[in-house]
Design a protein around this motif. Structure first.
Motif, PDB file in Angstrom:
ATOM      1  N   LEU A 106       1.188  -1.411  -0.056  1.00  0.00           N
ATOM      2  CA  LEU A 106       0.080  -0.058  -0.600  1.00  0.00           C
ATOM      3  C   LEU A 106       0.800   0.612   0.124  1.00  0.00           C
ATOM      4  CD1 LEU A 106      -2.728  -0.426   2.302  1.00  0.00           C
ATOM      5  CD2 LEU A 106      -2.984  -0.958   0.690  1.00  0.00           C
ATOM      6  N   THR A 113       1.635   5.987   4.729  1.00  0.00           N
ATOM      7  CA  THR A 113       0.432   6.720   5.083  1.00  0.00           C
ATOM      8  C   THR A 113       1.329   8.203   5.403  1.00  0.00           C
ATOM      9  OG1 THR A 113       1.244   6.165   7.414  1.00  0.00           O
ATOM     10  CG2 THR A 113      -0.331   4.886   6.315  1.00  0.00           C
ATOM     11  N   LYS A 145     -10.643  -2.689   4.245  1.00  0.00           N
ATOM     12  CA  LYS A 145     -10.212  -1.562   4.780  1.00  0.00           C
ATOM     13  C   LYS A 145      -8.945  -1.796   5.598  1.00  0.00           C
ATOM     14  CE  LYS A 145     -14.374   0.967   4.390  1.00  0.00           C
ATOM     15  NZ  LYS A 145     -15.307   1.759   5.274  1.00  0.00           N
ATOM     16  N   LYS A 159      -5.189   6.584  10.006  1.00  0.00           N
ATOM     17  CA  LYS A 159      -6.210   7.693   8.255  1.00  0.00           C
ATOM     18  C   LYS A 159      -6.629   5.714   8.143  1.00  0.00           C
ATOM     19  CE  LYS A 159      -2.504   9.943   7.250  1.00  0.00           C
ATOM     20  NZ  LYS A 159      -1.049  10.982   5.637  1.00  0.00           N
ATOM     21  N   PHE A 175      -7.481   3.272   4.883  1.00  0.00           N
ATOM     22  CA  PHE A 175      -7.300   3.259   3.363  1.00  0.00           C
ATOM     23  C   PHE A 175      -7.916   2.379   2.609  1.00  0.00           C
ATOM     24  CE2 PHE A 175      -5.825   0.905  -0.756  1.00  0.00           C
ATOM     25  CZ  PHE A 175      -4.648   2.067  -1.144  1.00  0.00           C
ATOM     26  N   THR A 176      -8.870   2.473   1.354  1.00  0.00           N
ATOM     27  CA  THR A 176     -10.072   0.958   1.339  1.00  0.00           C
ATOM     28  C   THR A 176     -10.131   0.751   0.193  1.00  0.00           C
ATOM     29  OG1 THR A 176     -11.860   2.901   1.654  1.00  0.00           O
ATOM     30  CG2 THR A 176     -12.442   1.573   0.111  1.00  0.00           C
ATOM     31  N   ASP A 212     -10.262   0.953  -3.631  1.00  0.00           N
ATOM     32  CA  ASP A 212     -10.966   3.343  -4.449  1.00  0.00           C
ATOM     33  C   ASP A 212      -9.377   3.526  -5.572  1.00  0.00           C
ATOM     34  OD1 ASP A 212     -11.064   5.494  -3.738  1.00  0.00           O
ATOM     35  OD2 ASP A 212     -10.305   6.248  -2.025  1.00  0.00           O
ATOM     36  N   LYS A 237      -6.887   5.536  -4.747  1.00  0.00           N
ATOM     37  CA  LYS A 237      -5.543   5.187  -3.879  1.00  0.00           C
ATOM     38  C   LYS A 237      -4.785   5.728  -2.749  1.00  0.00           C
ATOM     39  CE  LYS A 237      -4.540   1.798  -7.537  1.00  0.00           C
ATOM     40  NZ  LYS A 237      -4.197   0.635  -8.323  1.00  0.00           N
ATOM     41  N   GLU A 238      -5.768   6.225  -1.905  1.00  0.00           N
ATOM     42  CA  GLU A 238      -5.449   7.520  -0.988  1.00  0.00           C
ATOM     43  C   GLU A 238      -5.526   7.356   0.579  1.00  0.00           C
ATOM     44  OE1 GLU A 238      -6.098  11.484  -2.186  1.00  0.00           O
ATOM     45  OE2 GLU A 238      -4.048  11.546  -3.535  1.00  0.00           O
ATOM     46  N   TRP A 239      -4.910   7.459   1.200  1.00  0.00           N
ATOM     47  CA  TRP A 239      -4.533   7.217   2.603  1.00  0.00           C
ATOM     48  C   TRP A 239      -5.989   8.441   3.367  1.00  0.00           C
ATOM     49  CZ3 TRP A 239      -4.060   3.254   5.906  1.00  0.00           C
ATOM     50  CH2 TRP A 239      -3.182   2.109   5.493  1.00  0.00           C
ATOM     51  N   ARG A 240      -6.995   8.230   4.282  1.00  0.00           N
ATOM     52  CA  ARG A 240      -7.887   9.121   4.357  1.00  0.00           C
ATOM     53  C   ARG A 240      -7.805   9.749   6.031  1.00  0.00           C
ATOM     54  NH1 ARG A 240     -12.569   6.957   4.908  1.00  0.00           N
ATOM     55  NH2 ARG A 240     -12.640   5.060   4.245  1.00  0.00           N
TER      56      ARG A 240
END
Length: 348
Positions: free
Chosen positions: A137, A140, A160, A176, A178-179, A182, A185-188
């Motif tokens: 992934l 982060t 997730k 954070k 990550f789905t 998605d 392809k970003e961490w929320r």
């Protein structure tokens, strides 16, 4: 009907889908790479979740039952997935010939996928044992002292990954999410919404909620849950937070009666650990029989015994882990897999 042009047999789409539905997961995974058209048919008409559902009801011997964290010369750690095959009365474990790469130290198995990361490097990688493919992934941006939670959202059929920073001098603990799948392809960023804490041990995902142990700021050990659907943290009832490290021959099993109200009941199994070394303290639950797996917590010599305990009949049996690749003097940590299934989903 066979065409005169010599193009072969023209099979109707509905019949093609029906045929593909009957293929074992490992062959279905390979078929996706025959052509772009075949991949589209499998992705659009064969629901990936149905493969997992079928595997849950009819467990495959090719699904991983154990992960071994192997300590080799120079301190390098490699990880292998194993399958359970009955070869003798002692139910020996024999290695399947697929291997994971990487210097991993922590693992989580969720619905056919393995998530692992290194405590030093901090990067989280996903591995699919069915397709034998791995993908790291994105970073982060959280400092190296971090902990990952890997779970499955049953409502949206999504995987997730949450990343929690270890407590620092910052006023708020960073977290954070990550789905998988998605497009961005970003961490929320999400709010931790709970007291600052330092996770430890192995997390487990049950019914869309991840449970893990942690040390709170007042140095007490607590059990915390993370709802994969709502992305909210909460405390598990205080009665479940026992004293860690306390030796006993008995084993307490907490059963969730109502997830929404967090209602639990406790069942105590007497003398389960009678005659088992005190170092045997890592537990897991097998599928579908509901047996409890008891294995060493720390690194142990390959070929050492593990145990299956059946709470329904109060019976215990031993097994031995073997490997054609590793020697009997190699040190391993054993990670039992809960609900081993096959999954053909793409990680990209």
């Amino acid at each position: 009907k066979r065409k005169r042009s010599g193009e072969g047999i023209n099979i109707p789409l509905d019949l093609t889908v029906e045929i593909l539905h009957r293929l074992p997961a490992k062959y279905l995974a390979r078929t996706r790479y025959v052509s772009k058209q075949w991949r589209t048919i499998i992705d659009d008409y064969i629901v990936k979740n149905s493969v997992v559902t079928r595997s849950l009801s009819q467990p495959s011997p090719d699904a991983p039952h154990f992960i071994l964290d192997t300590l080799l010369d120079g301190g390098v750690v490699f990880s292998y997935t194993y399958s359970r095959q009955i070869r003798s009365e002692r139910n020996q474990i024999v290695e399947k010939m697929f291997a994971m790469t990487a210097t991993a130290r922590e693992f989580q198995y969720v619905r056919g996928l393995i998530g692992f990361w290194s405590c030093t490097r901090g990067q989280f990688t996903l591995h699919n044992p069915t397709t034998r493919r791995s993908v790291p992934l994105p970073d982060t941006g959280i400092p190296p002292r971090r902990f990952y939670l890997f779970g499955y959202d049953p409502l949206r059929n999504q995987y997730k990954v949450a990343c929690i920073a270890r407590p620092t001098s910052e006023p708020e603990q960073s977290c954070k999410v990550f789905t998988l799948g998605d497009l961005g392809k970003e961490w929320r960023n999400i709010k931790c919404c709970i007291e600052r804490h330092s996770p430890f041990g192995t997390a487990v995902c049950i019914g869309g909620t991840i449970y893990y142990t942690a040390t709170a700021e007042n140095q007490r050990n607590v059990i915390i849950s993370f709802n994969v659907v709502s992305e909210m943290f909460s405390h598990v009832p205080e009665k479940l937070n026992g004293r860690y490290g306390k030796s006993s021959l008995d084993m307490d099993v907490w059963v969730m009666e109502n997830a929404e109200k967090q209602e639990w009941s406790k069942i105590t199994h007497m003398a389960v650990l009678q005659g088992i070394p005190s170092s045997m303290c890592r537990f897991g639950v097998t599928h579908p029989g509901g047996e409890i797996v008891i294995v060493p917590y720390f690194y142990y010599y390959l070929g050492s015994e593990g145990y299956y305990y059946n709470p329904n009949i109060n019976s215990r049996r031993s097994f031995v882990i073997q490997s054609p690749r590793l020697g009997g003097t190699d040190l391993v940590r054993i990670w039992p897999v809960t609900d081993p299934v096959e999954n053909i989903m793409s990680l990209m």
